[in-house]
Design a protein around this motif. Structure first.
Motif, PDB file in Angstrom:
ATOM      1  N   PRO A  62      -1.493   4.714   8.485  1.00 23.63           N
ATOM      2  CA  PRO A  62      -1.886   5.289   7.187  1.00 23.63           C
ATOM      3  C   PRO A  62      -0.843   4.995   6.106  1.00 23.63           C
ATOM      4  CG  PRO A  62      -0.994   7.000   8.609  1.00 23.63           C
ATOM      5  CD  PRO A  62      -0.928   5.717   9.397  1.00 23.63           C
ATOM      6  N   ALA A  63      -0.853   3.770   5.591  1.00 28.48           N
ATOM      7  CA  ALA A  63       0.195   3.317   4.665  1.00 28.48           C
ATOM      8  C   ALA A  63       0.217   4.125   3.354  1.00 28.48           C
ATOM      9  CB  ALA A  63       0.010   1.831   4.358  1.00 28.48           C
ATOM     10  N   PHE A  64      -0.953   4.326   2.754  1.00 24.42           N
ATOM     11  CA  PHE A  64      -1.023   5.043   1.475  1.00 24.42           C
ATOM     12  C   PHE A  64      -0.508   6.475   1.648  1.00 24.42           C
ATOM     13  CE2 PHE A  64      -3.147   7.138  -2.136  1.00 24.42           C
ATOM     14  CZ  PHE A  64      -2.822   6.251  -3.163  1.00 24.42           C
ATOM     15  N   GLU A  65      -0.938   7.117   2.756  1.00 20.93           N
ATOM     16  CA  GLU A  65      -0.514   8.501   3.057  1.00 20.93           C
ATOM     17  C   GLU A  65       0.992   8.547   3.300  1.00 20.93           C
ATOM     18  OE1 GLU A  65      -3.142   7.002   4.328  1.00 20.93           O
ATOM     19  OE2 GLU A  65      -4.686   8.215   3.341  1.00 20.93           O
ATOM     20  N   LEU A 124       3.220  10.669  11.175  1.00 21.24           N
ATOM     21  CA  LEU A 124       1.791  10.492  10.878  1.00 21.24           C
ATOM     22  C   LEU A 124       1.045   9.882  12.073  1.00 21.24           C
ATOM     23  CD1 LEU A 124       2.164   9.016   7.271  1.00 21.24           C
ATOM     24  CD2 LEU A 124       1.609  11.374   7.866  1.00 21.24           C
ATOM     25  N   ASP A 125      -0.232  10.210  12.163  1.00 21.06           N
ATOM     26  CA  ASP A 125      -1.061   9.697  13.265  1.00 21.06           C
ATOM     27  C   ASP A 125      -1.520   8.271  12.998  1.00 21.06           C
ATOM     28  OD1 ASP A 125      -0.931  11.887  14.884  1.00 21.06           O
ATOM     29  OD2 ASP A 125      -2.733  12.836  14.060  1.00 21.06           O
ATOM     30  N   PHE A 170      -0.419  -4.634  14.847  1.00 21.61           N
ATOM     31  CA  PHE A 170       0.086  -3.335  14.432  1.00 21.61           C
ATOM     32  C   PHE A 170       0.085  -3.274  12.913  1.00 21.61           C
ATOM     33  CE2 PHE A 170       2.239  -0.881  17.793  1.00 21.61           C
ATOM     34  CZ  PHE A 170       2.425   0.334  17.146  1.00 21.61           C
ATOM     35  N   SER A 171      -0.623  -2.364  12.337  1.00 24.67           N
ATOM     36  CA  SER A 171      -0.602  -1.981  10.907  1.00 24.67           C
ATOM     37  C   SER A 171      -1.977  -1.894  10.266  1.00 24.67           C
ATOM     38  CB  SER A 171       0.360  -2.805  10.032  1.00 24.67           C
ATOM     39  OG  SER A 171       0.135  -4.164  10.077  1.00 24.67           O
ATOM     40  N   GLY A 172      -2.989  -2.538  10.832  1.00 25.12           N
ATOM     41  CA  GLY A 172      -4.329  -2.409  10.268  1.00 25.12           C
ATOM     42  C   GLY A 172      -4.469  -3.088   8.917  1.00 25.12           C
ATOM     43  N   SER A 173      -3.835  -4.263   8.762  1.00 23.13           N
ATOM     44  CA  SER A 173      -3.880  -4.969   7.479  1.00 23.13           C
ATOM     45  C   SER A 173      -5.266  -5.584   7.255  1.00 23.13           C
ATOM     46  CB  SER A 173      -2.832  -6.074   7.473  1.00 23.13           C
ATOM     47  OG  SER A 173      -3.115  -6.997   8.501  1.00 23.13           O
ATOM     48  N   PRO A 174      -5.662  -5.818   5.988  1.00 26.47           N
ATOM     49  CA  PRO A 174      -6.997  -6.378   5.719  1.00 26.47           C
ATOM     50  C   PRO A 174      -7.226  -7.717   6.417  1.00 26.47           C
ATOM     51  CG  PRO A 174      -5.984  -5.625   3.685  1.00 26.47           C
ATOM     52  CD  PRO A 174      -4.941  -5.520   4.752  1.00 26.47           C
ATOM     53  N   GLU A 175      -6.171  -8.572   6.478  1.00 25.86           N
ATOM     54  CA  GLU A 175      -6.370  -9.885   7.103  1.00 25.86           C
ATOM     55  C   GLU A 175      -6.688  -9.794   8.595  1.00 25.86           C
ATOM     56  OE1 GLU A 175      -1.808  -9.584   6.343  1.00 25.86           O
ATOM     57  OE2 GLU A 175      -3.698  -8.952   5.402  1.00 25.86           O
ATOM     58  N   SER A 176      -6.341  -8.647   9.219  1.00 20.23           N
ATOM     59  CA  SER A 176      -6.629  -8.500  10.656  1.00 20.23           C
ATOM     60  C   SER A 176      -8.142  -8.486  10.914  1.00 20.23           C
ATOM     61  CB  SER A 176      -5.992  -7.224  11.210  1.00 20.23           C
ATOM     62  OG  SER A 176      -6.600  -6.071  10.641  1.00 20.23           O
ATOM     63  N   THR A 215       0.833  -1.212   0.000  1.00 17.47           N
ATOM     64  CA  THR A 215       0.000   0.000   0.000  1.00 17.47           C
ATOM     65  C   THR A 215       0.862   1.255   0.000  1.00 17.47           C
ATOM     66  OG1 THR A 215      -1.648  -1.261   1.235  1.00 17.47           O
ATOM     67  CG2 THR A 215      -1.974   1.106   1.136  1.00 17.47           C
ATOM     68  N   VAL A 216       1.980   1.230   0.737  1.00 18.25           N
ATOM     69  CA  VAL A 216       2.924   2.360   0.719  1.00 18.25           C
ATOM     70  C   VAL A 216       3.416   2.585  -0.711  1.00 18.25           C
ATOM     71  CG1 VAL A 216       5.179   3.214   1.465  1.00 18.25           C
ATOM     72  CG2 VAL A 216       3.706   2.083   3.124  1.00 18.25           C
ATOM     73  N   VAL A 217       3.779   1.485  -1.396  1.00 17.85           N
ATOM     74  CA  VAL A 217       4.282   1.580  -2.774  1.00 17.85           C
ATOM     75  C   VAL A 217       3.221   2.207  -3.690  1.00 17.85           C
ATOM     76  CG1 VAL A 217       5.005   0.233  -4.811  1.00 17.85           C
ATOM     77  CG2 VAL A 217       6.001  -0.263  -2.566  1.00 17.85           C
ATOM     78  N   SER A 218       1.952   1.877  -3.481  1.00 21.05           N
ATOM     79  CA  SER A 218       0.874   2.481  -4.288  1.00 21.05           C
ATOM     80  C   SER A 218       0.825   3.995  -4.085  1.00 21.05           C
ATOM     81  CB  SER A 218      -0.492   1.897  -3.891  1.00 21.05           C
ATOM     82  OG  SER A 218      -0.538   0.539  -4.212  1.00 21.05           O
ATOM     83  N   GLY A 219       0.999   4.425  -2.839  1.00 25.68           N
ATOM     84  CA  GLY A 219       1.019   5.867  -2.542  1.00 25.68           C
ATOM     85  C   GLY A 219       2.184   6.564  -3.218  1.00 25.68           C
ATOM     86  N   ILE A 220       3.352   5.924  -3.186  1.00 30.22           N
ATOM     87  CA  ILE A 220       4.552   6.468  -3.837  1.00 30.22           C
ATOM     88  C   ILE A 220       4.301   6.591  -5.345  1.00 30.22           C
ATOM     89  CG2 ILE A 220       6.943   5.932  -4.518  1.00 30.22           C
ATOM     90  CD1 ILE A 220       7.247   4.556  -1.725  1.00 30.22           C
TER      91      ILE A 220
END
Length: 341
Positions: free
Chosen positions: A296-299, A326-327, A277-283, A78-83
Motif C-alpha cells: 500500500p504505497a499511497f497509504e 501496514l498489511d 514485490f510491490s504491486g507495480s503497474p508494469e507487473s 506513489t509514496v511521495v503522492s501520499g506524503i
C-alpha cells in the motif's frame, strides 16, 4: 509591482516596520485599533508574508524534505503522492531528492535539506546505507525524522513499514503449494533490513513445509532495477540444475528476470515461475502477468506524513517514536500459476 514587504506596508501607514510585524503576529503589546488598521491595509494591498523571511525568523521553513532511492520506481513515486497530499493539507510544501541508491548522494541530500532548515525529513534509505551517522546528525539538530519502507532498524525514529517477513513467507508458501520444489531468491543487498526480513520469511516457509533450501539458488544481484534482474536470470541460466521458481526482491527485478528468461526461450510459469514485490503497474502488463506482493504505497506515504506532523505538533522533548506496520496482499497471477502443476 513585486512582492510587497512589511517595510512597504509600514511606509504606507506611517508606522514602524516592527509595529506592522507585531500587529500581523497578533502581539499583545499592539492595540486592537492598530492591528485592525494593519490587517485591513495588508488585505487591501494583497500583502502575503514572505515564507523565506518567515523561515529565517523561525529558524524553520514550511518545507518538508523527502529522500527516496528513486523517483522512477512507481512504488516511491506513489509514496511521495501520499506524503504530498497530507502535507499540502497541513500547509507544508515538500522538497523531493533522490539518492539514486547511493549513500554519498543520500548524505549530500540530507545535509542540503538540513541547511535549508526543513521542518522535518521523510526518508527511505538507499541500498548502500549501512552507516547512519548522517541521520543521527539530523536528529541531533532537532529535525524530526520519519523513516519509511527501507529503514535503519536501530535508529530511534518513527517508522512506517510493511511486514516483509510475512509477505515473503506467504509468497513462498504459494509457490510450494503450487508444486514448485527448487525455489530461488533474487536478493538485493544482504545488509538491508528489508532484504534480510524477506529472505528470512522465504527460508522459514521452506523449513515449515520441508522443502529443501539450495544455497546456490540464493543469488545476490546488489541492485533493485530491471538490469539487476536480467543479471540474476543470467546466473540461473548458467546453472546445471536450475530453479523452477524464483522470489525476487521487487517487481523491477522480477520483470528484468522475466525478460531474460523469455529470451532464453523458457516458458513462464511451466519452466520457471516468478513472484515479485510491490504491486507495480508494469507487473500487470507483461504476459503472463506477474504474481506479486501488493504494497500500500499511497497509504505508506500518508501514514509517514501523519507521523511527522504528529511529531512537529507535539513540542514534547519526550516524544516517543511509533512504528506502523501496514498489511500486504498476495496477487496471484499467471507467472506462478501453471496448469502443469
Amino acid at each position: 509591482m513585486g512582492h510587497l514587504t512589511i517595510k512597504d506596508l509600514a511606509r504606507k501607514l506611517g508606522i514602524s516596520a516592527s509595529t506592522v510585524s507585531r500587529a500581523l503576529h497578533d502581539h499583545p503589546d499592539i492595540s486592537d485599533a492598530t492591528k485592525r488598521l494593519v490587517l485591513d491595509s495588508a488585505k487591501e494591498h494583497s500583502y502575503h508574508p514572505n515564507p523565506i523571511a518567515q523561515s529565517l525568523q523561525r529558524k524553520r521553513s514550511n518545507t518538508i524534505g523527502v529522500i527516496v532511492p528513486e523517483i522512477r520506481h512507481n512504488f516511491f513515486a506513489t509514496v511521495v503522492s501520499g506524503i504530498e497530499e497530507v502535507m499540502y493539507e497541513a500547509g507544508y510544501i515538500i522538497m523531493v531528492c533522490q539518492s539514486n541508491e547511493s549513500l554519498d548522494r543520500e548524505v549530500v541530500n540530507t545535509k542540503a535539506l538540513a541547511a535549508n532548515r526543513v521542518a522535518g525529513l521523510l526518508l527511505a534509505i538507499s541500498l548502500e546505507t549501512v552507516n547512519s551517522k548522517h541521520l543521527k546528525d539530523v536528529i541531533r539538530l532537532g529535525i524530526p525524522l520519519v523513516q519509511f519502507d527501507r529503514v535503519v532498524e536501530d535508529l530511534d525514529t518513527s517508522k512506517v513499514v510493511i511486514d516483509d517477513f510475512n509477505a515473503a513467507y506467504k509468497a513462498t508458501v504459494h509457490l510450494i503449494e503450487t508444486g514448485y520444489k527448487r525455489i530461488g531468491f533474487l536478493s538485493a543487498k544482504e545488509g538491508i533490513a528489508l532484504n534480510c526480513l524477506r529472505f528470512d520469511g522465504y527460508l522459514q516457509a521452506l523449513n515449515d513445509h520441508d522443502v529443501q533450501y539450495y544455497p546456490e539458488l540464493f543469488v545476490k544481484i546488489g541492485g533493485c532495477r530491471e538490469e539487476d534482474g536480467r543479471k540474476g536470470a543470467e546466473s540461473y541460466l548458467k546453472m546445471a540444475n536450475q530453479p523452477d521458481a524464483i522470489l525476487a526482491i521487487n517487481d523491477p527485478v522480477a520483470v528484468g528476470a522475466f525478460c531474460r528468461f523469455r529470451e532464453a526461450k523458457m516458458r513462464i510459469p511451466q519452466d520457471i515461475a516468478l513472484v515479485g514485490f510491490s504491486g507495480s503497474p508494469e507487473s500487470a502488463l507483461i504476459d503472463p502477468a506477474l504474481t506479486t506482493i501488493s504494497q500500500p504505497a499511497f497509504e505508506m506515504g500518508k501514514a509517514a506524513a501523519e507521523l511527522l506532523l504528529k511529531q512537529l505538533e507535539s513540542n514534547d522533548d519526550n516524544f516517543s517514536p511509533e512504528i506502523i506496520t501496514l498489511d500486504t496482499k498476495l496477487l496471484i497471477r499467471g507467472s506462478s500459476k501453471s496448469e502443469a502443476n
